[in-house]
Enzyme design. Structure first.
Site, PDB file in Angstrom:
ATOM      1  N   SER A 198       0.863  -1.196   0.000  1.00 55.11           N
ATOM      2  CA  SER A 198       0.000   0.000   0.000  1.00 55.11           C
ATOM      3  C   SER A 198       0.889   1.233   0.000  1.00 55.11           C
ATOM      4  O   SER A 198       2.053   1.160   0.433  1.00 55.11           O
ATOM      5  CB  SER A 198      -0.858   0.005   1.272  1.00 55.11           C
ATOM      6  OG  SER A 198      -1.437   1.279   1.473  1.00 55.11           O
ATOM      7  N   TYR A 232      -2.711  -1.159  10.328  1.00 53.85           N
ATOM      8  CA  TYR A 232      -2.539  -1.208   8.874  1.00 53.85           C
ATOM      9  C   TYR A 232      -1.198  -0.591   8.475  1.00 53.85           C
ATOM     10  O   TYR A 232      -0.445  -1.172   7.691  1.00 53.85           O
ATOM     11  CB  TYR A 232      -3.698  -0.471   8.202  1.00 53.85           C
ATOM     12  CG  TYR A 232      -3.779  -0.670   6.709  1.00 53.85           C
ATOM     13  CD1 TYR A 232      -4.219  -1.879   6.171  1.00 53.85           C
ATOM     14  CD2 TYR A 232      -3.410   0.341   5.822  1.00 53.85           C
ATOM     15  CE1 TYR A 232      -4.301  -2.063   4.795  1.00 53.85           C
ATOM     16  CE2 TYR A 232      -3.491   0.169   4.447  1.00 53.85           C
ATOM     17  CZ  TYR A 232      -3.946  -1.044   3.942  1.00 53.85           C
ATOM     18  OH  TYR A 232      -4.025  -1.220   2.583  1.00 53.85           O
TER      19      TYR A 232
HETATM   20  P1  NAD Z   1     -11.071  -6.194  -0.467  1.00 51.59           P
HETATM   21  O1  NAD Z   1     -11.574  -6.089   0.928  1.00 51.59           O
HETATM   22  O2  NAD Z   1     -11.998  -5.845  -1.583  1.00 51.59           O
HETATM   23  O3  NAD Z   1     -10.474  -7.638  -0.713  1.00 51.59           O
HETATM   24  C1  NAD Z   1      -9.645  -8.248   0.260  1.00 51.59           C
HETATM   25  C2  NAD Z   1      -9.636  -9.714   0.008  1.00 51.59           C
HETATM   26  O4  NAD Z   1      -8.868 -10.340   1.033  1.00 51.59           O
HETATM   27  C3  NAD Z   1     -11.028 -10.322   0.048  1.00 51.59           C
HETATM   28  O5  NAD Z   1     -11.123 -11.311  -0.945  1.00 51.59           O
HETATM   29  C4  NAD Z   1     -11.069 -10.946   1.441  1.00 51.59           C
HETATM   30  O6  NAD Z   1     -11.971 -12.012   1.526  1.00 51.59           O
HETATM   31  C5  NAD Z   1      -9.635 -11.408   1.569  1.00 51.59           C
HETATM   32  N1  NAD Z   1      -9.244 -11.710   2.940  1.00 51.59           N
HETATM   33  C6  NAD Z   1      -9.328 -10.909   4.030  1.00 51.59           C
HETATM   34  N2  NAD Z   1      -8.919 -11.584   5.115  1.00 51.59           N
HETATM   35  C7  NAD Z   1      -8.575 -12.829   4.697  1.00 51.59           C
HETATM   36  C8  NAD Z   1      -8.077 -13.996   5.359  1.00 51.59           C
HETATM   37  N3  NAD Z   1      -7.873 -14.008   6.673  1.00 51.59           N
HETATM   38  N4  NAD Z   1      -7.813 -15.086   4.620  1.00 51.59           N
HETATM   39  C9  NAD Z   1      -8.029 -15.094   3.287  1.00 51.59           C
HETATM   40  N5  NAD Z   1      -8.504 -14.025   2.603  1.00 51.59           N
HETATM   41  C10 NAD Z   1      -8.768 -12.915   3.315  1.00 51.59           C
HETATM   42  O7  NAD Z   1      -9.771  -5.288  -0.544  1.00 51.59           O
HETATM   43  P2  NAD Z   1      -8.939  -4.713  -1.776  1.00 51.59           P
HETATM   44  O8  NAD Z   1      -9.174  -3.247  -1.824  1.00 51.59           O
HETATM   45  O9  NAD Z   1      -9.131  -5.521  -3.001  1.00 51.59           O
HETATM   46  O10 NAD Z   1      -7.475  -4.922  -1.187  1.00 51.59           O
HETATM   47  C11 NAD Z   1      -6.624  -5.989  -1.559  1.00 51.59           C
HETATM   48  C12 NAD Z   1      -5.223  -5.658  -1.093  1.00 51.59           C
HETATM   49  O11 NAD Z   1      -4.842  -4.393  -1.635  1.00 51.59           O
HETATM   50  C13 NAD Z   1      -5.092  -5.541   0.433  1.00 51.59           C
HETATM   51  O12 NAD Z   1      -3.871  -6.125   0.843  1.00 51.59           O
HETATM   52  C14 NAD Z   1      -5.061  -4.039   0.656  1.00 51.59           C
HETATM   53  O13 NAD Z   1      -4.355  -3.690   1.822  1.00 51.59           O
HETATM   54  C15 NAD Z   1      -4.365  -3.573  -0.607  1.00 51.59           C
HETATM   55  N6  NAD Z   1      -4.641  -2.161  -0.915  1.00 51.59           N
HETATM   56  C16 NAD Z   1      -5.887  -1.750  -1.315  1.00 51.59           C
HETATM   57  C17 NAD Z   1      -6.097  -0.411  -1.579  1.00 51.59           C
HETATM   58  C18 NAD Z   1      -7.431   0.130  -2.029  1.00 51.59           C
HETATM   59  O14 NAD Z   1      -7.576   1.361  -2.157  1.00 51.59           O
HETATM   60  N7  NAD Z   1      -8.415  -0.708  -2.295  1.00 51.59           N
HETATM   61  C19 NAD Z   1      -5.051   0.511  -1.451  1.00 51.59           C
HETATM   62  C20 NAD Z   1      -3.812   0.060  -1.021  1.00 51.59           C
HETATM   63  C21 NAD Z   1      -3.613  -1.278  -0.768  1.00 51.59           C
END
Ligand code: NAD
Length: 266
Positions: A149, A162
């Site tokens: 991130s 986080y």
């Molecule tokens: P999201 O919540 O849409 O998806 C997260 C996924 O992780 C889901 O499929 C959820 O079921 C899974 N998950 C959570 N806990 C779990 C566990 N214990 N075991 C297995 N699966 C698990 O989130 P996203 O926005 O798609 O984020 C995905 C990644 O990208 C994350 O690591 C997040 O930190 C990172 N990220 C997202 C953003 C953003 O703006 N969306 C920005 C920076 C980083």
């Protein structure tokens, strides 16, 4: 379901954690469209089955459902073994699962802090360990891409767990990259900025908040999951064959200190 017509990852096997929605789902679609066979991890099998329905087929067989909690050691061992067995190997691991819990730091509960660290840090370590063991045993030059991130770099008040977890991810990537570089295994991270995914529904679905978020981003828009997935693909592909230990920020310029676009201090 259609059949894949592209071939950048044809014949390759890719395990993606947290693939039930958002960036993980888009990443699964990217790899399947490029001809890879993918293993989909998440906690809920029904959601993974729904994701699989929308993936292009590959001739090697069905994409694999690898349900399990990424923070639990036994689950990770089992889901990795299942992925390797059913796909007939593993070439790329994408550690994408992650989440966050808001709280003023003086009120943060130990359970919430440890819960975030368990998924975002321990989950990455466990999945990497299983993949590395397999690659070392088989002499495979695997590739790991971790979803970090911008908060690997930018502080995130009210999200202490986080921030800490994504800072840790940066050093996991650098440490593993150095430890395994001589054996041809590459480890990198992608660091998204503000991306349109279900966890951001609160501002994505509110036009005023959407504008407010966009105004802080030098490119004046949030990113799409597909733009992160394509970068994960680049870091897993031969085009990046001399890159290891790096974090690639995919953030529309968010880490460029946008307040300095116009000179205000001298
Ligand atoms: P999201 O919540 O849409 O998806 C997260 C996924 O992780 C889901 O499929 C959820 O079921 C899974 N998950 C959570 N806990 C779990 C566990 N214990 N075991 C297995 N699966 C698990 O989130 P996203 O926005 O798609 O984020 C995905 C990644 O990208 C994350 O690591 C997040 O930190 C990172 N990220 C997202 C953003 C953003 O703006 N969306 C920005 C920076 C980083």
């Amino acid at each position: 379901m259609t059949t894949s017509s592209r071939s950048r990852f044809k014949g390759q096997k890719v395990l993606i954690t947290g693939a039930s929605q958002g960036i993980g789902e888009a990443t699964a679609l990217y790899f399947a469209q490029e001809g890879a066979r993918v293993a989909l991890n998440g906690r809920k099998e029904d959601k993974l089955l729904a994701v699989r329905e929308n993936l292009p087929k590959v001739p090697e067989g069905d994409h694999v459902i690898a349900a399990g909690d990424i923070s639990k050691e036994d689950d990770v061992a089992a889901l990795t073994a299942k992925s390797i067995q059913e796909m007939g190997g593993l070439d790329v691991l994408v550690c994408n699962a992650g989440y966050q819990i808001p709280s003023p730091s003086e009120d943060i509960s130990l359970a919430d802090f440890e819960g975030v660290m368990a998924v975002n840090v321990t989950g990455v370590m466990l999945a990497c360990r299983e993949a590395l063991r397999y690659w070392l045993k088989e002499g495979i030059k695997g590739r790991i891409v971790v979803n970090s991130s911008v908060h690997q770099l930018i502080p995130k008040p009210h999200y202490l767990g986080y921030s800490a977890s994504k800072g840790a991810v940066g050093n996991i990537v650098r440490t593993l990259a150095l430890e395994y570089a001589s054996r041809g295994i590459r480890v990198n991270a992608v660091a998204p900025g503000a991306i349109v995914t279900p966890i951001n529904d609160s501002w994505v679905k509110d036009p005023q908040q959407y504008e407010a978020v966009s105004s802080h981003i030098p490119m004046k828009r949030p990113g799409q999951s597909e733009e992160i997935a394509a970068t994960v693909g680049f870091l897993a592909a031969t085009e990046s064959s001399y890159i290891t230990g790096q974090t690639l920020y995919v953030d529309g310029g968010l880490t460029l200190y946008g307040d300095f676009e116009k000179n205000w201090s001298s």
